[in-house]
Design a protein around this motif. Structure first.
Motif, PDB file in Angstrom:
ATOM      1  N   ALA A  26       0.838  -1.206   0.000  1.00 34.76           N
ATOM      2  CA  ALA A  26       0.000   0.000   0.000  1.00 34.76           C
ATOM      3  C   ALA A  26       0.870   1.252   0.000  1.00 34.76           C
ATOM      4  O   ALA A  26       0.593   2.226  -0.706  1.00 34.76           O
ATOM      5  CB  ALA A  26      -0.931  -0.007   1.211  1.00 34.76           C
ATOM      6  N   TYR A  27       1.953   1.227   0.772  1.00 32.39           N
ATOM      7  CA  TYR A  27       2.868   2.378   0.833  1.00 32.39           C
ATOM      8  C   TYR A  27       3.507   2.623  -0.530  1.00 32.39           C
ATOM      9  O   TYR A  27       3.579   3.760  -0.998  1.00 32.39           O
ATOM     10  CB  TYR A  27       3.933   2.126   1.891  1.00 32.39           C
ATOM     11  CG  TYR A  27       5.043   3.151   1.879  1.00 32.39           C
ATOM     12  CD1 TYR A  27       4.851   4.416   2.414  1.00 32.39           C
ATOM     13  CD2 TYR A  27       6.276   2.843   1.307  1.00 32.39           C
ATOM     14  CE1 TYR A  27       5.870   5.356   2.380  1.00 32.39           C
ATOM     15  CE2 TYR A  27       7.299   3.773   1.261  1.00 32.39           C
ATOM     16  CZ  TYR A  27       7.091   5.025   1.807  1.00 32.39           C
ATOM     17  OH  TYR A  27       8.102   5.966   1.783  1.00 32.39           O
ATOM     18  N   GLN A  28       3.945   1.558  -1.157  1.00 30.78           N
ATOM     19  CA  GLN A  28       4.562   1.688  -2.466  1.00 30.78           C
ATOM     20  C   GLN A  28       3.559   2.204  -3.503  1.00 30.78           C
ATOM     21  O   GLN A  28       3.891   3.014  -4.361  1.00 30.78           O
ATOM     22  CB  GLN A  28       5.125   0.337  -2.919  1.00 30.78           C
ATOM     23  CG  GLN A  28       6.344  -0.125  -2.123  1.00 30.78           C
ATOM     24  CD  GLN A  28       7.545   0.779  -2.371  1.00 30.78           C
ATOM     25  OE1 GLN A  28       7.838   1.643  -1.561  1.00 30.78           O
ATOM     26  NE2 GLN A  28       8.215   0.573  -3.495  1.00 30.78           N
ATOM     27  N   THR A  29       2.308   1.685  -3.386  1.00 28.13           N
ATOM     28  CA  THR A  29       1.262   2.122  -4.318  1.00 28.13           C
ATOM     29  C   THR A  29       0.971   3.617  -4.153  1.00 28.13           C
ATOM     30  O   THR A  29       0.884   4.376  -5.136  1.00 28.13           O
ATOM     31  CB  THR A  29      -0.017   1.314  -4.091  1.00 28.13           C
ATOM     32  OG1 THR A  29       0.256  -0.078  -4.308  1.00 28.13           O
ATOM     33  CG2 THR A  29      -1.122   1.767  -5.045  1.00 28.13           C
ATOM     34  N   ILE A  30       0.833   4.025  -2.886  1.00 29.76           N
ATOM     35  CA  ILE A  30       0.558   5.449  -2.613  1.00 29.76           C
ATOM     36  C   ILE A  30       1.719   6.322  -3.080  1.00 29.76           C
ATOM     37  O   ILE A  30       1.534   7.376  -3.699  1.00 29.76           O
ATOM     38  CB  ILE A  30       0.287   5.655  -1.110  1.00 29.76           C
ATOM     39  CG1 ILE A  30      -1.036   4.977  -0.731  1.00 29.76           C
ATOM     40  CG2 ILE A  30       0.247   7.136  -0.768  1.00 29.76           C
ATOM     41  CD1 ILE A  30      -1.302   4.954   0.762  1.00 29.76           C
ATOM     42  N   THR A  31       2.941   5.853  -2.816  1.00 30.67           N
ATOM     43  CA  THR A  31       4.125   6.619  -3.250  1.00 30.67           C
ATOM     44  C   THR A  31       4.163   6.747  -4.767  1.00 30.67           C
ATOM     45  O   THR A  31       4.436   7.808  -5.320  1.00 30.67           O
ATOM     46  CB  THR A  31       5.399   5.938  -2.752  1.00 30.67           C
ATOM     47  OG1 THR A  31       5.369   5.866  -1.310  1.00 30.67           O
ATOM     48  CG2 THR A  31       6.630   6.704  -3.191  1.00 30.67           C
ATOM     49  N   SER A  32       3.847   5.633  -5.447  1.00 29.99           N
ATOM     50  CA  SER A  32       3.846   5.646  -6.912  1.00 29.99           C
ATOM     51  C   SER A  32       2.761   6.575  -7.448  1.00 29.99           C
ATOM     52  O   SER A  32       2.973   7.336  -8.402  1.00 29.99           O
ATOM     53  CB  SER A  32       3.636   4.222  -7.438  1.00 29.99           C
ATOM     54  OG  SER A  32       3.558   4.216  -8.849  1.00 29.99           O
ATOM     55  N   GLN A  33       1.576   6.510  -6.818  1.00 31.02           N
ATOM     56  CA  GLN A  33       0.477   7.368  -7.256  1.00 31.02           C
ATOM     57  C   GLN A  33       0.817   8.844  -7.043  1.00 31.02           C
ATOM     58  O   GLN A  33       0.531   9.686  -7.896  1.00 31.02           O
ATOM     59  CB  GLN A  33      -0.802   7.006  -6.507  1.00 31.02           C
ATOM     60  CG  GLN A  33      -1.398   5.661  -6.934  1.00 31.02           C
ATOM     61  CD  GLN A  33      -2.602   5.281  -6.113  1.00 31.02           C
ATOM     62  OE1 GLN A  33      -2.830   5.844  -5.027  1.00 31.02           O
ATOM     63  NE2 GLN A  33      -3.376   4.321  -6.606  1.00 31.02           N
ATOM     64  N   ARG A  34       1.439   9.143  -5.893  1.00 33.42           N
ATOM     65  CA  ARG A  34       1.837  10.534  -5.634  1.00 33.42           C
ATOM     66  C   ARG A  34       2.858  11.007  -6.666  1.00 33.42           C
ATOM     67  O   ARG A  34       2.810  12.148  -7.135  1.00 33.42           O
ATOM     68  CB  ARG A  34       2.413  10.644  -4.222  1.00 33.42           C
ATOM     69  CG  ARG A  34       1.359  10.583  -3.123  1.00 33.42           C
ATOM     70  CD  ARG A  34       1.997  10.646  -1.763  1.00 33.42           C
ATOM     71  NE  ARG A  34       0.996  10.694  -0.704  1.00 33.42           N
ATOM     72  CZ  ARG A  34       1.282  10.648   0.598  1.00 33.42           C
ATOM     73  NH1 ARG A  34       2.562  10.542   0.985  1.00 33.42           N
ATOM     74  NH2 ARG A  34       0.317  10.706   1.489  1.00 33.42           N
ATOM     75  N   GLN A  35       3.769  10.118  -7.013  1.00 34.82           N
ATOM     76  CA  GLN A  35       4.771  10.472  -8.008  1.00 34.82           C
ATOM     77  C   GLN A  35       4.112  10.726  -9.371  1.00 34.82           C
ATOM     78  O   GLN A  35       4.442  11.686 -10.062  1.00 34.82           O
ATOM     79  CB  GLN A  35       5.812   9.358  -8.127  1.00 34.82           C
ATOM     80  CG  GLN A  35       6.935   9.676  -9.111  1.00 34.82           C
ATOM     81  CD  GLN A  35       7.973   8.570  -9.155  1.00 34.82           C
ATOM     82  OE1 GLN A  35       7.898   7.602  -8.389  1.00 34.82           O
ATOM     83  NE2 GLN A  35       8.934   8.718 -10.036  1.00 34.82           N
ATOM     84  N   GLN A  36       3.140   9.840  -9.725  1.00 32.49           N
ATOM     85  CA  GLN A  36       2.435  10.022 -10.984  1.00 32.49           C
ATOM     86  C   GLN A  36       1.637  11.323 -10.993  1.00 32.49           C
ATOM     87  O   GLN A  36       1.616  12.059 -11.995  1.00 32.49           O
ATOM     88  CB  GLN A  36       1.512   8.832 -11.237  1.00 32.49           C
ATOM     89  CG  GLN A  36       2.247   7.533 -11.537  1.00 32.49           C
ATOM     90  CD  GLN A  36       1.293   6.362 -11.691  1.00 32.49           C
ATOM     91  OE1 GLN A  36       0.086   6.527 -11.593  1.00 32.49           O
ATOM     92  NE2 GLN A  36       1.837   5.170 -11.903  1.00 32.49           N
ATOM     93  N   ILE A  37       0.968  11.605  -9.854  1.00 25.48           N
ATOM     94  CA  ILE A  37       0.192  12.851  -9.755  1.00 25.48           C
ATOM     95  C   ILE A  37       1.111  14.056  -9.884  1.00 25.48           C
ATOM     96  O   ILE A  37       0.802  15.039 -10.566  1.00 25.48           O
ATOM     97  CB  ILE A  37      -0.591  12.895  -8.423  1.00 25.48           C
ATOM     98  CG1 ILE A  37      -1.696  11.832  -8.429  1.00 25.48           C
ATOM     99  CG2 ILE A  37      -1.164  14.279  -8.179  1.00 25.48           C
ATOM    100  CD1 ILE A  37      -2.397  11.654  -7.098  1.00 25.48           C
ATOM    101  N   GLY A  38       2.288  13.974  -9.227  1.00 27.25           N
ATOM    102  CA  GLY A  38       3.247  15.066  -9.323  1.00 27.25           C
ATOM    103  C   GLY A  38       3.732  15.267 -10.746  1.00 27.25           C
ATOM    104  O   GLY A  38       3.828  16.405 -11.229  1.00 27.25           O
ATOM    105  N   GLU A  39       3.995  14.146 -11.447  1.00 25.19           N
ATOM    106  CA  GLU A  39       4.432  14.244 -12.838  1.00 25.19           C
ATOM    107  C   GLU A  39       3.324  14.816 -13.732  1.00 25.19           C
ATOM    108  O   GLU A  39       3.576  15.614 -14.631  1.00 25.19           O
ATOM    109  CB  GLU A  39       4.857  12.872 -13.341  1.00 25.19           C
ATOM    110  CG  GLU A  39       6.145  12.360 -12.682  1.00 25.19           C
ATOM    111  CD  GLU A  39       6.449  10.927 -13.067  1.00 25.19           C
ATOM    112  OE1 GLU A  39       5.571  10.303 -13.698  1.00 25.19           O
ATOM    113  OE2 GLU A  39       7.543  10.443 -12.728  1.00 25.19           O
TER     114      GLU A  39
END
Length: 214
Positions: A26-39
């Motif tokens: 879940a942490y990795q998923t949230i981190t990835s989603q935040r990174q995608q949102i930032g991009e």
């Protein structure tokens, strides 16, 4: 051999490991989603800036096109010249100076195409009293009249040709208050007005009629 009590039972450890793995996922998923949102935010910001720059460039191009079109529209009219002066001052039999009592206006077409339906009005109500062809070699302020007298509304002035318009005679105050305005149509039938002060603008005046009230 018995399992130590601090170790706990195996299902508990398996459950704890699964929970830890799920939490890590879940942490990795949230981190990835935040990174995608930032991009995506950076991409959207870049696109917005690009679109804004494109809009500004289009506005500049439109302004340039409008300026070019306006220059093209007014090019001929700007080459039509009007020279005006008050005349009539002289001395009477006793040597007393008499005031200027009328306007003398010379219209010169310096463009490469004819102008049409040319007339000079004095103030808002007075037509020209006399109109003559004019030799462009003569001084604009002087020179003799030609023998060819024209109508108040001159249908045609060719390139490089000139016409002289004279007002009726007024009192000195009326001369000052009835300055000349030149009206003419260019080769595209656009109607123009040129004031004695050199102000050029489009006109709604119909040839032979006074300008409409604003």
């Amino acid at each position: 051999m018995s399992v130590p009590e601090w170790v706990g039972d195996i299902p508990t450890w398996i459950g704890a490991g699964g929970a830890l793995g799920a939490a890590w996922f879940a942490y990795q998923t949230i981190t990835s989603q935040r990174q995608q949102i930032g991009e995506q935010q950076v991409f959207i910001a870049d696109q917005t800036q690009f679109m804004d720059e494109q809009r500004q460039n289009l506005e500049l191009e439109r302004e340039e096109l409008r300026a070019v079109a306006e220059d093209r529209r007014t090019a001929q009219a700007k080459r039509v010249k009007m020279h005006s002066r008050k005349a009539g001052a002289s001395t009477d039999g006793q040597g007393v100076a008499t005031p200027d009592d009328h306007w003398v206006v010379t219209v010169l077409n310096e463009s490469d195409a004819p102008i049409r339906q040319v007339e000079v009005r004095f103030g808002s109500a007075y037509n020209s009293a006399e109109v003559y062809e004019w030799n462009t070699g003569w001084n604009l302020a002087g020179g003799p009249r030609s023998s060819d007298r024209l109508l108040q509304l001159v249908d045609f002035i060719g390139p490089g040709r000139a016409v002289r318009f004279e007002s009726q005679r007024y009192s000195s105050a009326a001369v000052h208050n009835n300055r000349p305005v030149l009206f003419f149509s260019d080769e595209n039938d656009a109607r123009w007005a040129l004031s004695a002060r050199g102000n050029l603008g489009a006109s709604r005046q119909e040839p032979g009629n006074p300008p409409p009230a604003e």
